[in-house]
Design a protein around this motif. Structure first.
Motif, short mmCIF file in Angstrom:
data_model
loop_
_atom_site.label_atom_id
_atom_site.label_comp_id
_atom_site.label_asym_id
_atom_site.label_seq_id
_atom_site.Cartn_x
_atom_site.Cartn_y
_atom_site.Cartn_z
N SER A 264 0.83 -1.20 0.00
CA SER A 264 0.00 0.00 0.00
C SER A 264 0.87 1.26 0.00
CB SER A 264 -0.86 0.01 1.26
OG SER A 264 -2.21 0.02 0.94
N LYS A 265 1.95 1.21 0.77
CA LYS A 265 2.84 2.37 0.81
C LYS A 265 3.35 2.70 -0.59
CE LYS A 265 5.82 1.09 4.06
NZ LYS A 265 6.98 1.18 4.94
N TYR B 42 0.70 4.54 -2.79
CA TYR B 42 0.43 5.96 -2.56
C TYR B 42 1.34 6.86 -3.41
CZ TYR B 42 -3.00 5.23 1.09
OH TYR B 42 -4.15 4.88 1.76
N LEU C 193 -0.60 7.62 -6.37
CA LEU C 193 -1.68 8.55 -5.97
C LEU C 193 -1.19 9.99 -6.08
CD1 LEU C 193 -4.42 9.34 -4.71
CD2 LEU C 193 -3.39 8.99 -2.45
N GLU D 46 -9.80 8.05 1.62
CA GLU D 46 -9.67 6.89 2.51
C GLU D 46 -10.93 6.74 3.36
OE1 GLU D 46 -6.12 7.47 4.84
OE2 GLU D 46 -4.96 6.09 3.60
N SER E 145 -6.54 -0.04 -1.15
CA SER E 145 -5.72 0.96 -0.45
C SER E 145 -6.43 2.30 -0.33
CB SER E 145 -4.40 1.18 -1.17
OG SER E 145 -3.63 0.02 -1.13
N TYR E 146 -6.93 2.79 -1.45
CA TYR E 146 -7.60 4.10 -1.45
C TYR E 146 -8.46 4.22 -2.69
CZ TYR E 146 -3.75 5.22 -4.67
OH TYR E 146 -2.86 5.20 -5.71
#
Ligand code: FMN
Length: 218
Positions: free
Chosen positions: A140-141, A144, A147, A165, A190-191
């Motif tokens: 997930s990190k 981002y 993103l 989120e 994740s988002y």
């Protein structure tokens, strides 16, 4: 582009809360945003992400009860994306082999050292193999990073965005899995992120001072 123009992109981007539902992003611009995601860096280059572009109105409607932070976006955004991250990306996984062989073009026999190093990184350096959650959070990190790049690319094109989120992760994952839109053995959510054109004035940017977030170690 001058430095001032470049910094304007960061100054002007804001989390858009009200989109003009009549304005649609053209497909070329949307693909530029997605290209910014695709070209993003990731740890060891494993690209542990996947993006679902939700165009289906019924699916958007069904997501509403679990996605309180996305309601404005579901109402008016031109494009609505759900970002998935990999749960089971280990040195032994078929996915790691796929990236090495098919994406990077390295024969598996030549990648054994690299895979062994990746295995020890996951096991010892970052302790990612202790439980499934840790591995998903690590993926997930990485996700981002696209993103941020997508939102910056969108702003450069004059397109507003909203990172999201505000949803119940488990319920969204269960729903997407029940619709065969996601394999929950391989992925988690994740988002979400939406893109479109804002219907209201952008709010004033409020941030901490540079001296509060940057500590220089001489
Ligand atoms: C990871 C992440 C999750 C967020 N989730 C939501 C959300 O669910 N709904 C929403 O309206 N805004 C959401 N935001 C927007 C933030 O509230 C916003 O970025 C922050 O207040 C700073 O304001 P600015 O982006 O307008 O400069 C999220 C932002 C980030 C980075």
């Amino acid at each position: 582009m001058t430095l001032t123009n470049f910094m304007d992109v960061f100054i002007n981007r804001y989390a858009c809360k009200h989109f003009d539902a009549t304005k649609k992003i053209n497909s070329e611009d949307f693909m530029t945003i997605m290209e910014a995601a695709r070209l993003s860096p990731s740890s060891f280059g494993f690209e542990p992400w996947k993006f679902l572009l939700i165009e289906n109105e019924q699916i958007k409607k069904n997501l509403r009860p679990f996605a309180w932070g996305a309601l404005n976006s579901l109402d008016g955004a031109s494009h609505f994306v759900i970002a998935l991250s990999r749960k089971a990306l280990t040195a032994e996984s078929d996915y790691a082999k796929h990236i090495i062989e098919d994406v990077k073009g390295i024969p598996l026999e030549q990648a054994q050292k690299q895979l062994a190093f990746f295995q020890q990184f996951q096991a010892n350096d970052f302790k990612l193999l202790d439980n499934h959650r840790t591995l998903f959070d690590w993926s997930s990190k990485q996700s981002y990073i696209p993103l941020a790049n997508m939102m910056t690319a969108a702003q450069f094109l004059g397109i507003d965005s909203c990172p999201i989120e505000g949803f119940n992760q488990q319920q969204v994952e269960n729903y997407l899995t029940s619709q065969s839109l996601m394999d929950d053995k391989q992925f988690g959510v994740s988002y979400m992120v939406s893109f479109g054109y804002g219907a209201t004035e952008r709010p004033q940017k409020k941030r901490q001072k540079m001296s509060e977030i940057l500590q220089v170690i001489p």
